[in-house]
Design an enzyme around this catalytic site. Structure first.
Site, PDB file in Angstrom:
ATOM      1  N   LYS A 233     109.131 172.653  73.072  1.00 17.12           N
ATOM      2  CA  LYS A 233     107.992 171.740  73.129  1.00 17.12           C
ATOM      3  C   LYS A 233     107.733 171.060  71.777  1.00 17.12           C
ATOM      4  CE  LYS A 233     106.653 173.075  77.383  1.00 17.12           C
ATOM      5  NZ  LYS A 233     107.595 174.123  77.834  1.00 17.12           N
TER       6      LYS A 233
HETATM    7  C1  LIG Z   1     108.074 174.474  79.066  1.00 19.00           C
HETATM    8  C2  LIG Z   1     109.273 175.350  79.054  1.00 19.00           C
HETATM    9  C3  LIG Z   1     110.287 175.221  80.024  1.00 19.00           C
HETATM   10  C4  LIG Z   1     110.156 174.284  81.204  1.00 19.00           C
HETATM   11  O1  LIG Z   1     110.146 172.934  80.839  1.00 19.00           O
HETATM   12  P1  LIG Z   1     109.565 171.845  81.873  1.00 19.00           P
HETATM   13  O2  LIG Z   1     109.602 170.558  81.132  1.00 19.00           O
HETATM   14  O3  LIG Z   1     108.157 172.288  82.174  1.00 19.00           O
HETATM   15  O4  LIG Z   1     110.421 171.872  83.081  1.00 19.00           O
HETATM   16  C5  LIG Z   1     111.416 176.001  79.888  1.00 19.00           C
HETATM   17  N1  LIG Z   1     111.546 176.884  78.882  1.00 19.00           N
HETATM   18  C6  LIG Z   1     110.591 177.042  77.946  1.00 19.00           C
HETATM   19  C7  LIG Z   1     110.781 178.057  76.874  1.00 19.00           C
HETATM   20  C8  LIG Z   1     109.429 176.274  77.982  1.00 19.00           C
HETATM   21  O5  LIG Z   1     108.484 176.440  77.047  1.00 19.00           O
END
Ligand SMILES: *Cc1c(COP(=O)(O)O)cnc(C)c1O
Length: 463
Positions: free
Chosen positions: A115
């Site tokens: 993120k």
């Molecule tokens: C948010 C997240 C995901 C999923 O990503 P999306 O964009 O919501 O599909 C996968 N792995 C981790 C570690 C995340 O923080």
């Protein structure tokens, strides 16, 4: 450079520019913003990305979307600042784990999950756009764990911005919770909801639906429905494919469908991709949608990959909009059907369009733990449970076109309990994560009730 217009997937919001999309998050008709037309890179331009610094490719991609809303110098400055805190010079390095198989490591930012890649840049652009527009903004984010800490890391301490983060109580890892609740900044407010992530997300949506309240507090979303996050996440699809000089299969651990939709976006901008593989845990709404043609919310399962414990994949609306040939009327009615019935039967033409681009596979906790254990034993590589869901999908699916690139979305130390269960050894905490373990936490626990949350936000915003 001219401005690029953005439109809503539901067709009932006025077109607007990049800075508006950045500041608003959700479109006023309840839809998601999309560029009115995708920018396009030629094969030669994409080939030329190989060997360029990640920041340069990020500038090439983001400037296509930003148009005239930010100058080139502003964009370059914010991109440089966003990525200078990353622990790996390549930002998103590829690590081989087998013949023609790679991990694309996306967790080298300040909160150790992918993120950061989008939110570090989004936070800076947001502060810049807000300063120009004037006034304040209230950001309310529902998180399954990683968006919250990344938003707090990006926005904590910024002037004229308040950040409220709702996480499902007891359903995020201890490190994830502490990363959020130990922020020293007075503009950060943590709420633990007695409910699931979907309850938290539902509350955020109802705050937006209350348009008087939303406009009174200048409510904004920075979760993955904000198109600027998708734009920032396209970049590593380009750098990975350019480095490998091939059309990869990308396997993506999927929850809210933001990360994998960034892959579709890169494809629509000219990148050759063999296939996008949706990897889910037991919360398999997306795997079922692809494999049965029925998009239907199920019961929420609490798994060892909590950032993917999601029943409604908000960004799937973007893929449906594209699969329908950008038919906003159909998309709006399909989403209304889903909101009413919690179920949408995908028409054949939509299903075929999705199948041409995507494939899907779900794995349970036992399979996930087995993959972590095997990779650690066989190669001495320790991965986190979200990455492991994707490795499990890659191992189960036959005939994936090489090279296979598995998106590695979090550092294993963020999910120490699961890794210890699989390998018998606790991963070493990097020092910034170890530091949050001894700081007092600040959070409020509240029932999953939108009216209560609204009252809480209003009381915190009183001058
Ligand atoms: C948010 C997240 C995901 C999923 O990503 P999306 O964009 O919501 O599909 C996968 N792995 C981790 C570690 C995340 O923080």
């Amino acid at each position: 450079m001219g401005g690029r217009a953005f439109i809503s997937t539901r067709g009932r919001a006025p077109a607007c520019g990049f800075a508006d999309v950045l500041l608003a998050g959700l479109a006023p008709d309840g839809g998601l913003y999309m560029p009115a037309a995708w920018p396009h890179f030629s094969k030669a331009e994409i080939t030329a990305f190989a060997g360029k610094p990640y920041q340069d490719v990020a500038f090439e991609v983001l400037s296509q979307f930003a148009g005239a809303d930010f100058t080139d110098a502003e964009l370059k400055e914010d991109i440089a600042a966003a990525y200078c805190g990353f622990e790996h010079a390549a930002i998103a390095p590829l690590r081989p784990i087998g013949p023609d198989q790679f991990l694309l490591e996306l967790f080298h930012g300040p909160t150790f999950a992918f993120k950061d890649i989008a939110l570090q840049i989004l936070g800076r652009l947001f502060a810049r756009a807000l300063k120009r527009r004037g006034g304040r903004a209230t950001i309310v984010a529902a998180t399954s764990g990683d968006t919250g800490s990344a938003a707090i890391a990006a926005l904590g301490g910024l002037p004229n911005i308040d950040v409220f983060v709702l996480h499902p109580k007891g359903r995020v890892s201890e490190v994830q919770r502490r990363q959020m609740t130990t922020s020293p900044h007075g503009n950060v407010h943590n709420i633990a909801i007695e409910g699931s992530f979907d309850d938290a997300q539902h509350i955020v949506k109802s705050l937006f639906a209350d348009t008087d309240f939303a406009s009174a507090i200048s409510l904004t979303a920075v979760n993955s429905i904000n198109f600027v996050r998708i734009a920032a996440q396209c970049v590593y699809y380009f750098t990975a494919a350019a480095t490998l000089k091939a059309a990869p299969t990308f396997v993506v651990p999927t929850g809210n469908f933001g990360d994998i939709f960034a892959g579709e976006a890169a494809g629509r901008m000219g990148l050759d991709i063999a296939r996008l593989v949706i990897a889910t845990n037991a919360n398999d709404i997306m795997a079922r949608a692809l494999n049965t043609g029925v998009y239907e919310a199920g019961a929420a399962h609490h798994t060892i990959s909590p950032s993917m414990d999601i029943q409604v994949a908000s960004n799937f609306e973007r893929a449906l909009f594209e699969a329908s040939g950008r038919d906003a009327g159909w998309t709006a009615s399909a989403m209304a059907t889903f909101a009413r019935d919690r179920k949408l039967v995908l028409p054949d033409n939509i299903r075929r369009a999705l199948e041409a681009r995507y494939a899907a596979s779900a794995s349970n906790d036992d399979e996930t733990l087995a993959v972590i254990r095997d990779l650690s034993r066989e190669q001495g590589i320790v991965i986190d449970p979200h990455t492991a869901v994707a490795v499990a999908a890659a191992r189960k699916m036959k005939n994936l076109a090489a090279p296979v690139v598995i998106l590695s979305t979090a550092h294993p130390a963020k999910f120490g309990d699961a890794v210890t269960r699989a390998t018998g050894t606790a991963p070493t905490l990097p020092s910034p994560l170890a530091a949050v373990m001894n700081v007092p936490e600040k959070l409020d626990v509240m029932a999953a009730d939108a009216a209560l949350i609204k009252g809480f936000i209003s009381s915190r915003l009183k001058p």
